[in-house]
Design an enzyme around this catalytic site. Structure first.
Site, PDB file in Angstrom:
ATOM      1  N   GLY A 111       0.827  -1.193   0.000  1.00  0.00           N
ATOM      2  CA  GLY A 111       0.000   0.000   0.000  1.00  0.00           C
ATOM      3  C   GLY A 111       0.857   1.237   0.000  1.00  0.00           C
ATOM      4  O   GLY A 111       2.067   1.188  -0.267  1.00  0.00           O
ATOM      5  N   VAL A 160       4.567  -5.871   2.620  1.00  0.00           N
ATOM      6  CA  VAL A 160       4.783  -7.065   3.448  1.00  0.00           C
ATOM      7  C   VAL A 160       5.111  -8.239   2.533  1.00  0.00           C
ATOM      8  O   VAL A 160       4.414  -8.482   1.539  1.00  0.00           O
ATOM      9  CB  VAL A 160       3.546  -7.393   4.301  1.00  0.00           C
ATOM     10  CG1 VAL A 160       3.773  -8.670   5.103  1.00  0.00           C
ATOM     11  CG2 VAL A 160       3.228  -6.244   5.234  1.00  0.00           C
ATOM     12  N   LYS A 176       7.541  -6.924   7.215  1.00  0.00           N
ATOM     13  CA  LYS A 176       6.984  -5.645   6.787  1.00  0.00           C
ATOM     14  C   LYS A 176       8.116  -4.630   6.645  1.00  0.00           C
ATOM     15  O   LYS A 176       8.956  -4.503   7.539  1.00  0.00           O
ATOM     16  CB  LYS A 176       5.957  -5.157   7.798  1.00  0.00           C
ATOM     17  CG  LYS A 176       5.418  -3.771   7.516  1.00  0.00           C
ATOM     18  CD  LYS A 176       4.504  -3.323   8.647  1.00  0.00           C
ATOM     19  CE  LYS A 176       4.055  -1.887   8.467  1.00  0.00           C
ATOM     20  NZ  LYS A 176       3.201  -1.437   9.578  1.00  0.00           N
ATOM     21  N   GLU A 187       4.919 -12.967  12.779  1.00  0.00           N
ATOM     22  CA  GLU A 187       4.308 -14.287  12.590  1.00  0.00           C
ATOM     23  C   GLU A 187       3.585 -14.324  11.246  1.00  0.00           C
ATOM     24  O   GLU A 187       2.874 -13.383  10.884  1.00  0.00           O
ATOM     25  CB  GLU A 187       3.322 -14.531  13.719  1.00  0.00           C
ATOM     26  CG  GLU A 187       2.495 -15.796  13.610  1.00  0.00           C
ATOM     27  CD  GLU A 187       1.442 -15.886  14.704  1.00  0.00           C
ATOM     28  OE1 GLU A 187       0.757 -16.922  14.757  1.00  0.00           O
ATOM     29  OE2 GLU A 187       1.310 -14.936  15.504  1.00  0.00           O
ATOM     30  N   TYR A 188       3.782 -15.403  10.505  1.00  0.00           N
ATOM     31  CA  TYR A 188       3.077 -15.571   9.234  1.00  0.00           C
ATOM     32  C   TYR A 188       1.789 -16.349   9.465  1.00  0.00           C
ATOM     33  O   TYR A 188       1.782 -17.402  10.104  1.00  0.00           O
ATOM     34  CB  TYR A 188       3.948 -16.317   8.227  1.00  0.00           C
ATOM     35  CG  TYR A 188       3.213 -16.670   6.949  1.00  0.00           C
ATOM     36  CD1 TYR A 188       2.845 -15.680   6.051  1.00  0.00           C
ATOM     37  CD2 TYR A 188       2.862 -17.990   6.673  1.00  0.00           C
ATOM     38  CE1 TYR A 188       2.153 -15.993   4.888  1.00  0.00           C
ATOM     39  CE2 TYR A 188       2.179 -18.312   5.519  1.00  0.00           C
ATOM     40  CZ  TYR A 188       1.826 -17.305   4.632  1.00  0.00           C
ATOM     41  OH  TYR A 188       1.131 -17.621   3.488  1.00  0.00           O
ATOM     42  N   ASP A 223      -6.802   0.858  15.584  1.00  0.00           N
ATOM     43  CA  ASP A 223      -7.074   0.745  14.145  1.00  0.00           C
ATOM     44  C   ASP A 223      -7.725  -0.600  13.823  1.00  0.00           C
ATOM     45  O   ASP A 223      -7.311  -1.312  12.902  1.00  0.00           O
ATOM     46  CB  ASP A 223      -5.777   0.926  13.356  1.00  0.00           C
ATOM     47  CG  ASP A 223      -6.028   1.128  11.864  1.00  0.00           C
ATOM     48  OD1 ASP A 223      -7.136   1.582  11.499  1.00  0.00           O
ATOM     49  OD2 ASP A 223      -5.130   0.828  11.057  1.00  0.00           O
ATOM     50  N   PRO A 276     -11.522  -4.847   9.385  1.00  0.00           N
ATOM     51  CA  PRO A 276     -11.336  -6.171   8.777  1.00  0.00           C
ATOM     52  C   PRO A 276      -9.975  -6.384   8.123  1.00  0.00           C
ATOM     53  O   PRO A 276      -9.467  -7.509   8.110  1.00  0.00           O
ATOM     54  CB  PRO A 276     -12.471  -6.238   7.749  1.00  0.00           C
ATOM     55  CG  PRO A 276     -13.530  -5.361   8.323  1.00  0.00           C
ATOM     56  CD  PRO A 276     -12.803  -4.235   8.979  1.00  0.00           C
ATOM     57  N   ALA A 277      -9.376  -5.335   7.609  1.00  0.00           N
ATOM     58  CA  ALA A 277      -8.074  -5.492   6.955  1.00  0.00           C
ATOM     59  C   ALA A 277      -6.976  -5.857   7.943  1.00  0.00           C
ATOM     60  O   ALA A 277      -5.955  -6.436   7.553  1.00  0.00           O
ATOM     61  CB  ALA A 277      -7.695  -4.203   6.226  1.00  0.00           C
ATOM     62  N   ASN A 278      -7.160  -5.531   9.219  1.00  0.00           N
ATOM     63  CA  ASN A 278      -6.155  -5.821  10.236  1.00  0.00           C
ATOM     64  C   ASN A 278      -6.474  -7.056  11.063  1.00  0.00           C
ATOM     65  O   ASN A 278      -5.833  -7.309  12.077  1.00  0.00           O
ATOM     66  CB  ASN A 278      -5.992  -4.617  11.170  1.00  0.00           C
ATOM     67  CG  ASN A 278      -5.222  -3.487  10.516  1.00  0.00           C
ATOM     68  OD1 ASN A 278      -4.441  -3.709   9.597  1.00  0.00           O
ATOM     69  ND2 ASN A 278      -5.455  -2.276  10.975  1.00  0.00           N
TER      70      ASN A 278
END
Length: 356
Positions: free
Chosen positions: A26, A31, A46, A95-96, A139, A142-144
């Site tokens: 973005g 990432v 990141k 962490e992935y 923050d 849903p994206a986080n």
């Protein structure tokens, strides 16, 4: 878009990692998925590019995020393993999570209420852990929120598309620094409302969309009150409300959930239904009854045997003692007096009766 080298060049900058591909990108960073060679594990790294890493505000925010996330340990929070700076870029090793964000998985989809509650409940447990340590996320959207392959959420803060105010509490509109636990409660309430109605926050009609279940509608309403003092005080209070709803069961949907054509549903693990819980209790009760019946039977048999033995002893004690008197023969009394022969015979007779 921020300039970050491709995976092949990053491998030369961080040789202890084997870079695979970009996960997300973005205006404020990128990432990558990578393999940490020393520990043989997948990680997400990141990067904050040079132009942003040189800005004091962006730099402070990035480093604060790394320190904050590294200080927390909870199954529903994304772990941060390490951070540093290379070639003018700040980076964070995290962490992935194999899977997608909640945004990609459920955008515009009204999902099953029980699944929606379980996702938000787990996210709230992670938030409650942060709130208990005096940390506000600030923050939530849903994206986080990342979902693994078992549909279990992990909250992260990638910061790749900040500026979405659809989930922000009203009191933070002018000053995001005023965010606190109640601001997170507002955001998670908006997320729950979105999952239940299928209308993304910020879109026309989203705020007025009706949640079919009245109890869940009340939870959403209390979480998203305009006045922070009227909301749940922190995420742990939301956890209690959602757990209570799950314990009480839920009505079935009367209509099929809204789902855009071609949009797949979120994969879900099989939930524990109220019927399966009732069946488990019935099975336990049946086993207990069988054990009690078996115990009763064994005890009855024992008492019957004991009574029979007592009866036999009573009968034996009631029999008269028989003393046999054996008259001596002339041969056996030769050389003894009559009284001595009779006494010896009596002794032999009593001994014989005792032996019998």
């Amino acid at each position: 878009m921020s300039q970050v080298p491709e995976a092949g060049l990053l491998a030369g900058l961080l040789p202890s990692f084997e870079f695979e591909h970009r996960i997300a990108e973005g205006t404020s960073g990128v990432v990558f998925k990578a393999r940490q060679l020393s520990l043989d594990r997948d990680v997400a790294i990141k990067f904050l590019p040079c132009e942003l890493a040189q800005q004091p505000c962006s730099r402070r925010s990035f480093l604060a995020e790394a320190i904050t996330m590294a200080s927390l340990s909870h199954p529903n929070l994304l772990r941060v393993y390490d951070s540093g700076e290379v070639d003018g870029m700040l980076y964070m090793v995290m962490e992935y999570v194999p899977g997608n964000s909640l945004l990609r998985s459920a955008h515009g989809i009204a999902i099953d209420p029980e699944l929606a509650v379980r996702i938000v409940l787990s996210a709230c447990r992670g938030l409650a852990h942060a709130h208990a340590h005096g940390i506000c996320h600030g923050d939530i959207r849903p994206a986080n929120i990342l979902l693994n392959q078992q549909c279990e959420p992990k909250i992260g803060s990638f910061g790749l598309a900040r500026g979405d105010t659809a989930y922000a509490a009203p009191e933070t509109a002018n000053d995001p620094q005023t965010a606190d636990a109640r601001s997170d409660v507002f955001a998670i309430g908006v997320v729950l409302h979105e999952l239940l109605t299928g209308i993304p926050a910020g879109e026309s009609g989203a705020a007025d969309a009706v949640v079919a279940d009245p109890r869940l509608a009340e939870i959403c309403r209390n979480a998203t009150e305009e006045d922070p003092a009227a909301r749940y005080p922190d995420a742990s209070a939301v956890v209690g409300q959602l757990e209570s709803w799950l314990a009480g069961g839920r009505p079935r949907l009367l209509t099929a959930p809204a789902r855009p054509a071609g949009k797949p549903a979120i994969p879900a693990a099989k939930p524990h239904r109220a019927t399966s819980h009732a069946w488990a209790l019935t099975t336990k009760y049946a086993i207990i009854v069988m054990l009690l019946c078996a115990l009763h039977f064994v005890w009855g048999a024992y008492q019957t045997k004991k009574s029979g033995i007592a009866q036999m002893q009573h009968e034996q004690e009631g029999k008269p003692t028989v003393v046999k008197i054996i008259h001596p023969t002339p041969e056996s009394t030769a050389g003894t007096s009559p009284s001595e022969s009779a006494g010896a015979a009596m002794a032999r007779s009593l001994m014989a009766n005792n032996l019998e």
